[in-house]
Design a protein around this motif. Structure first.
Motif, short mmCIF file in Angstrom:
data_model
loop_
_atom_site.label_atom_id
_atom_site.label_comp_id
_atom_site.label_asym_id
_atom_site.label_seq_id
_atom_site.Cartn_x
_atom_site.Cartn_y
_atom_site.Cartn_z
N GLU A 165 28.09 29.21 50.76
CA GLU A 165 28.21 30.51 51.42
C GLU A 165 28.93 31.48 50.51
OE1 GLU A 165 29.93 30.46 55.30
OE2 GLU A 165 28.85 28.65 55.87
N MET A 166 28.60 32.75 50.68
CA MET A 166 29.31 33.79 49.93
C MET A 166 30.70 33.95 50.55
SD MET A 166 27.43 35.02 47.59
CE MET A 166 26.07 36.01 47.07
N VAL A 167 31.71 34.09 49.70
CA VAL A 167 33.10 34.18 50.14
C VAL A 167 33.64 35.56 49.77
CG1 VAL A 167 35.40 33.20 49.85
CG2 VAL A 167 33.41 31.72 49.78
N GLN A 168 34.30 36.19 50.73
CA GLN A 168 34.90 37.51 50.47
C GLN A 168 36.09 37.32 49.54
OE1 GLN A 168 35.75 40.00 53.89
NE2 GLN A 168 37.50 40.87 52.84
N VAL A 169 36.09 38.11 48.43
CA VAL A 169 37.12 37.93 47.41
C VAL A 169 38.05 39.14 47.32
CG1 VAL A 169 37.52 37.55 44.95
CG2 VAL A 169 35.65 36.38 46.10
N VAL A 170 37.48 40.35 47.20
CA VAL A 170 38.32 41.52 46.94
C VAL A 170 37.59 42.78 47.38
CG1 VAL A 170 37.44 41.80 44.58
CG2 VAL A 170 39.71 42.63 45.13
N SER A 171 38.37 43.81 47.65
CA SER A 171 37.79 45.12 47.93
C SER A 171 37.25 45.70 46.63
CB SER A 171 38.85 46.04 48.53
OG SER A 171 38.36 47.36 48.60
N VAL A 172 36.09 46.32 46.68
CA VAL A 172 35.48 46.89 45.49
C VAL A 172 36.36 48.00 44.92
CG1 VAL A 172 33.43 48.09 44.62
CG2 VAL A 172 33.18 46.26 46.29
N ASP A 173 37.15 48.66 45.75
CA ASP A 173 38.04 49.72 45.28
C ASP A 173 39.10 49.21 44.31
OD1 ASP A 173 36.64 51.42 46.94
OD2 ASP A 173 38.08 51.24 48.59
N GLU A 174 39.43 47.93 44.38
CA GLU A 174 40.46 47.36 43.50
C GLU A 174 39.93 46.98 42.12
OE1 GLU A 174 42.94 44.28 45.23
OE2 GLU A 174 42.37 44.97 47.24
N LEU A 175 38.61 46.99 41.94
CA LEU A 175 38.03 46.58 40.67
C LEU A 175 38.17 47.68 39.63
CD1 LEU A 175 34.75 44.86 41.90
CD2 LEU A 175 36.95 43.81 41.37
N THR A 176 38.40 47.29 38.39
CA THR A 176 38.54 48.22 37.28
C THR A 176 37.58 47.81 36.17
OG1 THR A 176 40.25 46.90 36.21
CG2 THR A 176 40.99 48.56 37.81
N GLU A 177 37.57 48.58 35.09
CA GLU A 177 36.75 48.23 33.94
C GLU A 177 37.40 47.13 33.11
OE1 GLU A 177 35.27 51.44 31.61
OE2 GLU A 177 34.53 52.52 33.36
N GLU A 178 38.66 46.87 33.34
CA GLU A 178 39.38 45.77 32.68
C GLU A 178 39.21 44.52 33.54
OE1 GLU A 178 42.23 44.46 29.67
OE2 GLU A 178 41.12 46.34 29.87
N PRO A 179 38.74 43.40 32.97
CA PRO A 179 38.59 42.17 33.77
C PRO A 179 39.91 41.74 34.42
CG PRO A 179 37.46 41.94 31.69
CD PRO A 179 38.26 43.21 31.61
N GLN A 180 39.83 41.42 35.71
CA GLN A 180 40.98 40.93 36.47
C GLN A 180 40.63 39.57 37.04
OE1 GLN A 180 42.74 44.04 39.17
NE2 GLN A 180 40.77 44.99 38.70
N ARG A 181 41.62 38.70 37.11
CA ARG A 181 41.41 37.38 37.67
C ARG A 181 41.69 37.41 39.17
NH1 ARG A 181 43.30 31.54 35.48
NH2 ARG A 181 42.91 30.41 37.41
N PHE A 182 40.74 36.90 39.94
CA PHE A 182 40.89 36.79 41.39
C PHE A 182 40.70 35.34 41.79
CE2 PHE A 182 39.56 41.21 40.81
CZ PHE A 182 40.55 41.86 41.51
N ASP A 183 41.63 34.84 42.60
CA ASP A 183 41.54 33.48 43.12
C ASP A 183 41.01 33.53 44.54
OD1 ASP A 183 42.68 32.40 40.77
OD2 ASP A 183 44.69 32.85 41.50
N PHE A 184 40.18 32.54 44.90
CA PHE A 184 39.63 32.46 46.25
C PHE A 184 39.39 30.99 46.57
CE2 PHE A 184 36.22 32.97 43.23
CZ PHE A 184 35.19 32.15 43.68
N LYS A 185 39.10 30.71 47.82
CA LYS A 185 38.87 29.33 48.26
C LYS A 185 37.51 29.22 48.92
CE LYS A 185 43.67 28.28 48.86
NZ LYS A 185 44.50 27.19 49.15
N ILE A 186 36.87 28.07 48.70
CA ILE A 186 35.60 27.79 49.35
C ILE A 186 35.75 26.52 50.18
CG2 ILE A 186 34.22 28.86 47.52
CD1 ILE A 186 33.51 25.93 46.66
N ASN A 187 34.95 26.40 51.23
CA ASN A 187 34.91 25.17 52.01
C ASN A 187 33.92 24.23 51.35
OD1 ASN A 187 36.74 25.92 54.02
ND2 ASN A 187 35.17 27.06 55.09
N GLN A 188 34.36 23.01 51.11
CA GLN A 188 33.52 22.03 50.45
C GLN A 188 33.40 20.80 51.33
OE1 GLN A 188 34.41 21.30 46.34
NE2 GLN A 188 33.78 19.18 46.50
N VAL A 189 32.18 20.30 51.50
CA VAL A 189 31.93 19.09 52.26
C VAL A 189 31.44 18.03 51.29
CG1 VAL A 189 30.61 18.04 54.13
CG2 VAL A 189 31.34 20.42 54.31
#
Length: 168
Positions: free
Chosen positions: A49-73
């Motif tokens: 499934e697609m997981v919500q990570v960040v608001s698009v407004d927070e994205l910049t032209e400089e790469p930023q690291r975002f951590d997120f979690k997925i459910n795994q079975v």
């Protein structure tokens, strides 16, 4: 005409019978083990499934690291697995890269090597990647960083599965 009758001796009969019964019992014991080993390989993979990570407004032209979690079975065990992505935008185009180096699986960092500015750097074996995830020739990685499937909904970036660059 003389007919040759082929008679089976008692010893041969017992040998055939015990071999057949033993083979049948061995097959009965081995089949569950083979099924257990092959079942995960033959089972169709589930789409993540697609997981919500960040608001698009927070994205910049400089790469930023975002951590997120997925459910795994995994068979009968369900867990949350942590993932990371390097995300940046170029105009309206969003790029989400996996931080896993294609050489030996170490984690790459953005702009962390003083000698190679504005590049992804793998500290394990000095691997280099361009901003778009393309591997730099002459460095250990043999392929580009994986790209996450992504979509933008309601002003948020959703990430799916990481796939090799150019894969559907």
């Amino acid at each position: 005409m003389s007919e040759k009758r082929h008679q089976v001796s008692r010893r041969q009969f017992l040998n055939y019978t015990l071999t057949g019964v033993g083979g049948f019992m061995a097959a009965g014991m081995l089949m569950p083990m083979v099924r257990f080993a092959l079942d995960p390989v033959l089972r169709p993979t589930e789409n993540q499934e697609m997981v919500q990570v960040v608001s698009v407004d927070e994205l910049t032209e400089e790469p930023q690291r975002f951590d997120f979690k997925i459910n795994q079975v995994d068979a009968w065990y369900e867990s949350e697995e942590s993932r990371s992505a390097w995300v940046y935008k170029n105009g309206d185009k969003v790029t989400a890269l996996s931080p896993i180096c294609k050489h030996l699986g170490c984690t790459v960092n953005w702009n962390s090597d003083p000698k190679n500015k504005n590049m992804f750097f793998c500290p394990c074996h000095y691997g280099l990647y361009e901003k778009d995830g393309t591997n730099v020739p002459g460095t250990p990685p043999l392929g580009p960083l994986d790209h996450y499937e992504h979509e933008i909904r309601d002003g948020f970036l959703y990430l799916g599965k990481a796939k090799p660059k150019g894969a559907g």
